[in-house]
Structure formats: C-alpha cells, structure tokens
Design an enzyme around this catalytic site. Structure first.
Site, PDB file in Angstrom:
ATOM      1  N   ASP A 277       8.582   8.036   6.019  1.00 34.41           N
ATOM      2  CA  ASP A 277       8.228   6.764   5.397  1.00 34.41           C
ATOM      3  C   ASP A 277       8.479   5.664   6.419  1.00 34.41           C
ATOM      4  O   ASP A 277       9.624   5.389   6.786  1.00 34.41           O
ATOM      5  CB  ASP A 277       9.082   6.564   4.142  1.00 34.41           C
ATOM      6  CG  ASP A 277       8.813   5.234   3.434  1.00 34.41           C
ATOM      7  OD1 ASP A 277       8.083   4.387   3.979  1.00 34.41           O
ATOM      8  OD2 ASP A 277       9.359   5.049   2.326  1.00 34.41           O
TER       9      ASP A 277
ATOM     10  N   TRP B 217      15.456   3.702  -0.512  1.00 32.46           N
ATOM     11  CA  TRP B 217      14.106   4.250  -0.663  1.00 32.46           C
ATOM     12  C   TRP B 217      14.063   5.750  -0.424  1.00 32.46           C
ATOM     13  O   TRP B 217      13.305   6.468  -1.082  1.00 32.46           O
ATOM     14  CB  TRP B 217      13.127   3.494   0.240  1.00 32.46           C
ATOM     15  CG  TRP B 217      12.988   2.081  -0.229  1.00 32.46           C
ATOM     16  CD1 TRP B 217      13.366   0.944   0.434  1.00 32.46           C
ATOM     17  CD2 TRP B 217      12.496   1.645  -1.501  1.00 32.46           C
ATOM     18  NE1 TRP B 217      13.131  -0.164  -0.340  1.00 32.46           N
ATOM     19  CE2 TRP B 217      12.598   0.227  -1.533  1.00 32.46           C
ATOM     20  CE3 TRP B 217      11.980   2.304  -2.615  1.00 32.46           C
ATOM     21  CZ2 TRP B 217      12.198  -0.528  -2.634  1.00 32.46           C
ATOM     22  CZ3 TRP B 217      11.587   1.548  -3.714  1.00 32.46           C
ATOM     23  CH2 TRP B 217      11.694   0.155  -3.713  1.00 32.46           C
TER      24      TRP B 217
ATOM     25  N   LYS C   2       4.202  -5.251   4.742  1.00 27.22           N
ATOM     26  CA  LYS C   2       5.304  -5.686   5.607  1.00 27.22           C
ATOM     27  C   LYS C   2       4.760  -6.253   6.917  1.00 27.22           C
ATOM     28  O   LYS C   2       4.967  -7.411   7.233  1.00 27.22           O
ATOM     29  CB  LYS C   2       6.240  -4.518   5.910  1.00 27.22           C
ATOM     30  CG  LYS C   2       6.656  -3.710   4.698  1.00 27.22           C
ATOM     31  CD  LYS C   2       7.542  -4.478   3.742  1.00 27.22           C
ATOM     32  CE  LYS C   2       8.056  -3.579   2.636  1.00 27.22           C
ATOM     33  NZ  LYS C   2       8.926  -4.268   1.680  1.00 27.22           N
TER      34      LYS C   2
END
Length: 405
Positions: free
Chosen positions: A204, A115, A229
């Site tokens: 992030d 990511w 999540k």
C-alpha cells in the site's frame, strides 16, 4: 501563487499544484480542445480513451514499471484494495493449488500502523477459512507495547512459505512511520522474503506514491495507491498489478472460491483499459495533469530531491523542539515518514495554542488524526518549499514563545 491560497498541510484530500488547478478549471469547459468539458465527455470517446492510456504510460515511464505489470485505474480508494487484493490473490492461489486445504492457505500481514491494521482486519473478514496471520507487528517493539511509534526490527519478521500474499503499508498516514527506500535496518526486509518466483508481495503506497522511487517495484505482485495524496482529487486509485495476478476469479469457484464483485476483480479492468464501467473521469484527468507537470520537473527523482529537503527541515526543527521540551516526536528517529510528520506539543493547552497560532498565519490542516491526536504536517508533492519554510519559521517562533513565557 494566488494571494488568498493558504498553506495546506492536510493529510488528504490534499494540496494540488496551483497550475494544475487552473488547467483543470479550463478543462471543465473544454477538454483537450474537444469543445466538451471533461465532466461531460463520454468515457468511451476516442479523446478520453487516449487520455487514460497516456496517463498510465506517464506512470509507467516515471516509475519504470516493467511490461510484466499492468497499470489500472479503479475506484473505492485504498480501502477497496484491502478487499481486492485478498479476493484476487486468493482466487489465484486456489487456481495454482486447487487441492490445498483452505486452512493451509496463508495471508501474511506486516502491521506498522492504522492502515495496515485495517487491511489485516478486512482480510480476516474475507478469508473464508484461509489463515490470516501477522508476520510482524511494530507495537510489540514500541515503548508502551501498544503504539505504532516505529517499524518492526528485521529480527521480528516471520514469513510463511508459499503464501497467498504478503502485505505491508510502505507509509502509514496516521502514525507517521515509513519504510526507508534505501537498504538498511529501516527498509522493508526484502532479503527475508521467501525465495520462490512470482512472490505475491502487496504494498500500500497510498500516502507516498510518486513522491520518490519505489524499491524493487518489479518484485511486487500488487502496488496500490489512492490518488488523493500526491496525484489528484479523491475518486480514483492506481493499481499496479503483475500479470500473473490478473486471473479469472470465477474459474476458482470449483476449488473453494466464492464470487468476487466485478468492481473488485482485476481482470475486467486490465482487459478494458480500466473502463469496464465509467471511471472517475475528472479524477483521472487531474492525475494526468499532475503527472505531466511532474515529468516536466524531473519526474519522481525531481520530487524526491524536493521532498528530502522539506522533510529534513521539518524534522530538524521538530528535534530542536524536542530538545527544548516543546515538541514530542511520535515516531523513532530514522523511521519517520517523509510525507506525514507526526508530533505532540508539550504542556497544558499547548496544542491549542500551537493550532491557533498556525491558523492565524494561514497554516492549515495541522491537527493530527482523530484516533491519535497531536499534530500532523503532511508534506505531499504539491506542498511547496515556501509553505514548508513558513511552517518551520512558525515552529521555531513557537519554541521561543514556549520556552521564554
């Protein structure tokens, strides 16, 4: 717990607390005693406006977010924020340094997994003449020089002076690496950052948000996380933005800037309580329910205690399996994620045997990301200790089966 609910170790969208699901189902029929379901009520209603502000306040209280930062609910997940941080912080930099040549504007990226690499790639698309550079890359320090199997050592970091932004991904969902939240060689090297005030540090936190405290939160310019999540269903993202990074992006146009889509600009969201357009009403509603439950259970600190126990038990059996030649951890010890434990299963056909056995025992979502294969056990907040105990028991059973066959 409902008898037909299976243990969900999927990486996202992921497990939600059963009590929250029950309450959310009721809210679909009647939101906060309004007589109107949450999926039907106007986002401009007094009741929902109060609710979204309450939800932001729950985040502020549990993470101790200072008044220097706004809390926004946006859409597009973490991927949209890959773009938004570049567009907003480039505009900020142009306003601060209008005479600077574009090539001298530098965006620093720390690469530690899939990511962060994706975010870096997006920045190269949107930089429009600014320089996008790699401040550290963990692959250069891996066993094969190409895998994300750990974190860069502190000696590998090289940060630019006066950058547009410095980006890192605190927890990598695919590779299963995570920076430590306590000081040490596996923590993010805050001590190596430029010493200028109001540093444009971007993190992030999509896969670990609200699972444990965020170190040096106030020193960040932007922290973002998709909700799917630890906090709710897919559809909304939480963005914590320092107020000096909320700028009029159009004001930067005369200084080499370019138009920023209104849906990615922070200022309209900050000015209108995250509602310049219709937000993801149901997703925000569930986030609020999860946060209320968290507050009742001790907040982020309470989650940290439970998550530490879950993580410890899974890694213990994983290392036992490594010692006996059954499992192969994909991340170096001490740098593995609390939320996403990644590993391989040794032997011909062994991964299929492991997954088949897990399926028979009601353990779902253990197959690794398609780009890297293997196994991945995601241990998000709503994954219960009972589920983790079942997984650990199965892993021990599998070790015995494979070593005595």
């Amino acid at each position: 717990m409902a008898a037909n609910r299976l243990a969900n170790f999927g990486a996202g969208p992921s497990a939600l607390p059963e009590s929250v699901l029950v309450e959310a189902a009721q809210g679909l029929l009647n939101f906060n005693n309004t007589g109107i379901g949450i999926a039907e009520i106007s986002h401009r209603s007094t009741e929902f406006h109060a609710y979204i502000r309450h939800t932001a306040q729950l985040i502020r209280e549990q993470l101790d977010v200072p008044p220097t930062h706004e809390i926004l609910f946006m859409q597009g997940g973490g991927t949209a924020q890959f773009s938004a941080v570049v567009l907003n912080l480039l505009a900020r930099h142009r306003l601060l340094h209008p005479a600077m040549d574009e090539k001298d504007r530098v965006l620093d990226y720390v690469l530690s997994g899939t990511w962060s690499q994706a975010s870096y790639t997006e920045a190269t698309r949107l930089a429009h003449g600014a320089t996008v550079r790699i401040a550290a890359d963990s692959r250069a320090h891996s066993a094969d020089r190409k895998s994300f199997d750990g974190l860069p050592p502190h000696t590998a970091y090289s940060f630019s002076p006066n950058p547009v932004l410095i980006y890192y991904c605190e927890n990598e969902t695919v590779s299963g690496t995570q920076f430590s939240h306590t000081d040490g060689p596996d923590a993010f090297p805050f001590h190596l950052l430029p010493t200028e005030p109001l540093l444009p540090l971007v993190a992030d936190y999509s896969s670990s948000f609200m699972s444990r405290p965020i170190p040096r939160l106030a020193d960040h310019a932007v922290i973002f996380a998709g909700a799917q999540k630890n906090l709710g269903p897919a559809g909304t993202s939480i963005v914590i933005v320092r107020k000096d990074c909320i700028v009029d992006v159009d004001a930067a146009l005369p200084f080499g800037g370019y138009p920023v889509p209104v849906s990615l600009a922070y200022a309209p969201y900050a000015a209108q309580d995250s509602m310049p357009n219709t937000p993801s009403v149901f997703a925000v509603y569930v986030v609020g329910l999860v946060l209320e439950r968290m507050a009742a259970l001790g907040g982020v600190q309470g989650c940290e205690e439970v998550n530490r126990r879950k993580m410890d038990s899974v890694y213990a059996v994983l290392w036992e399996g490594e010692r006996r030649g059954v499992f192969r951890p994909k991340v170096r010890r001490g740098q593995g994620s609390w939320m996403n434990v990644t590993f391989g299963v040794c032997g011909d056909g062994a991964e299929k045997r492991f997954l088949d056995g897990a399926e028979q025992r009601g353990l779902k979502g253990l197959k690794g990301h398609r780009s890297v294969g293997g196994m991945r056990a995601s241990l998000y907040n709503a994954v219960t200790e009972e589920w983790v105990d079942k997984l650990v028991a199965y892993m021990r059973e599998f070790i015995e089966q494979e070593t005595t066959a």
